[in-house]
Design an enzyme around this catalytic site. Structure first.
Site, mmCIF file in Angstrom:
data_model
loop_
_atom_site.group_PDB
_atom_site.id
_atom_site.type_symbol
_atom_site.label_atom_id
_atom_site.label_comp_id
_atom_site.label_asym_id
_atom_site.label_seq_id
_atom_site.Cartn_x
_atom_site.Cartn_y
_atom_site.Cartn_z
ATOM 1 N N GLN A 146 1.437 7.482 -11.467
ATOM 2 C CA GLN A 146 0.983 7.976 -12.761
ATOM 3 C C GLN A 146 -0.436 8.503 -12.717
ATOM 4 O OE1 GLN A 146 1.215 3.804 -14.457
ATOM 5 N NE2 GLN A 146 -0.586 4.501 -15.586
ATOM 6 N N CYS A 152 2.268 4.790 -18.071
ATOM 7 C CA CYS A 152 3.210 3.857 -17.443
ATOM 8 C C CYS A 152 4.509 3.748 -18.234
ATOM 9 C CB CYS A 152 2.556 2.486 -17.292
ATOM 10 S SG CYS A 152 2.092 1.721 -18.868
ATOM 11 N N HIS A 287 1.298 -3.106 -19.618
ATOM 12 C CA HIS A 287 1.780 -2.189 -18.592
ATOM 13 C C HIS A 287 3.303 -2.138 -18.606
ATOM 14 C CE1 HIS A 287 1.457 0.235 -15.043
ATOM 15 N NE2 HIS A 287 1.972 -0.650 -14.213
ATOM 16 N N ASN A 307 6.776 -0.222 -9.600
ATOM 17 C CA ASN A 307 5.555 0.143 -10.296
ATOM 18 C C ASN A 307 5.357 1.658 -10.213
ATOM 19 O OD1 ASN A 307 3.169 -0.110 -11.695
ATOM 20 N ND2 ASN A 307 2.209 -1.513 -10.253
#
Length: 345
Positions: A146, A152, A287, A307
């Site tokens: 990102q 996110c 997140h 992630n």
């Protein structure tokens, strides 16, 4: 000025040393901590590895001090922990406040009250497999990055949609986070968002374009309506996983990747490098990530989480987060705000 000039000369001397071809698994060795000169050499090597540069010497000196402090924390933690370890990654010159501002992006203030009447199709699922890994089943695209944009939530959404689309159609297609940043008006682009709003956007507008057709810019752009003639991936809607129920999360995960929210602003999370993470974190969600499986290793049960900080962070972009913690909200609040897209056959 004399100490600064001395420090500058030490930097210049250290810069002349040959850089090591390989770093240890955590990015440093005990020898690197043995002297100030060694620390400077390590910092120069780290800068080269991650293509870092700074505007002036004062900024470089400030970043070195942050780097040194982070390294001390990493080393102290590695000496105490048995289940996971930390490493020098590209975030080593950032303090926690800077990191949180630039690399997170879940905005729970946007989250509307959940509709308690919405269904949970996996409620009666039974005989769950002992482990699931959607990467091995071909339902997970490459790890994305990102960058310094609080997007996110878009990456979490897209990974879950990519997953259910592959499960239903057999086609793994990388989809556009940028379209969500530009067009999902209930969210706030690089200033944060939530996954449910993004799922709602995709379902209500007829689908999401591919990453190739609507590539990522790492910044907010203008919603491009001219792409209407290009192909899209559709979903039917989305459902929320019952709050603070780990068993429900596993039931959903046994059937598809799931968007989850966590608290990821802790220092250990910032520098996570491998193992089953059970470090300190609260449940103040900040997140958005994507759970893509679960399993066990050496008596440690975990959830596999994708992630959006690139493949150099963690275990090639992933983290294994401990489950069965005894806390309803789960480690880092992972059981608090999970949801998944639905797609009719």
């Amino acid at each position: 000025m004399k100490p600064v000039m001395l420090f500058l000369s030490m930097f210049l001397v250290a810069a002349c040393f040959a850089l090591p071809d390989e770093f240890s698994i955590v990015g440093y060795s005990e020898e690197d901590l043995s002297s100030h000169d060694k620390l400077i050499e390590l910092f120069e090597s780290w800068m080269a590895k991650h293509s870092k540069s700074y505007a002036n010497f004062e900024e470089k000196l400030r970043r070195f001090q942050i780097f040194k402090d982070n390294l001390e924390h990493i080393d102290e933690t590695n000496k105490k922990q048995n289940n996971y370890w930390l490493g020098l990654n590209e975030f080593a010159d950032m303090n926690q406040d800077e990191f949180k501002e630039k690399y997170l992006g879940l905005n729970t203030n946007l989250q509307r009250r959940r509709d308690s009447s919405s269904g949970f199709r996996y409620e009666n699922a039974a005989n769950l497999p002992k482990s699931v890994d959607w990467r091995k089943k071909g339902a997970v695209t490459h790890v994305k990055n990102q960058g310094q944009c609080g997007s996110c939530w878009a990456f979490s959404t897209v990974a879950a949609v990519e997953g259910i689309n592959q499960i239903v159609t057999g086609n793994l297609t990388s989809l556009s986070e940028q379209e969500l940043i530009d067009c999902s008006s209930e969210n706030s682009g690089c200033n944060g968002g939530v996954m449910d709003y993004a799922f709602s956007y995709i379902a209500s507008t007829g689908g999401l374009h591919t990453e190739d057709d609507y590539p990522y810019l790492m910044e907010e752009g203008t919603c491009d309506q001219k792409r209407a003639e290009l192909s899209v991936v559709t979903i039917s809607g989305y459902e929320d996983v019952p709050v603070n129920k780990e068993e429900s999360l596993l039931k959903a995960l046994a059937h598809q990747p799931v968007s989850v929210a966590i608290e990821a602003s802790g220092r250990d999370f910032q520098f996570y490098n491998g193992g089953v993470y059970d470090g300190h974190c609260g449940s103040d969600l900040d997140h958005g990530v994507t759970a893509v499986g679960y399993g066990s290793s050496k008596g440690q049960d975990y959830v596999i989480v994708k992630n959006s900080w690139g493949p150099k962070w963690g275990e090639k972009g992933y983290i294994r987060m401990k489950r069965n913690t005894g806390k309803p909200q789960g480690l880092c609040g992972i059981n608090k705000m999970a949801s998944y897209p639905t797609k009719d056959h």
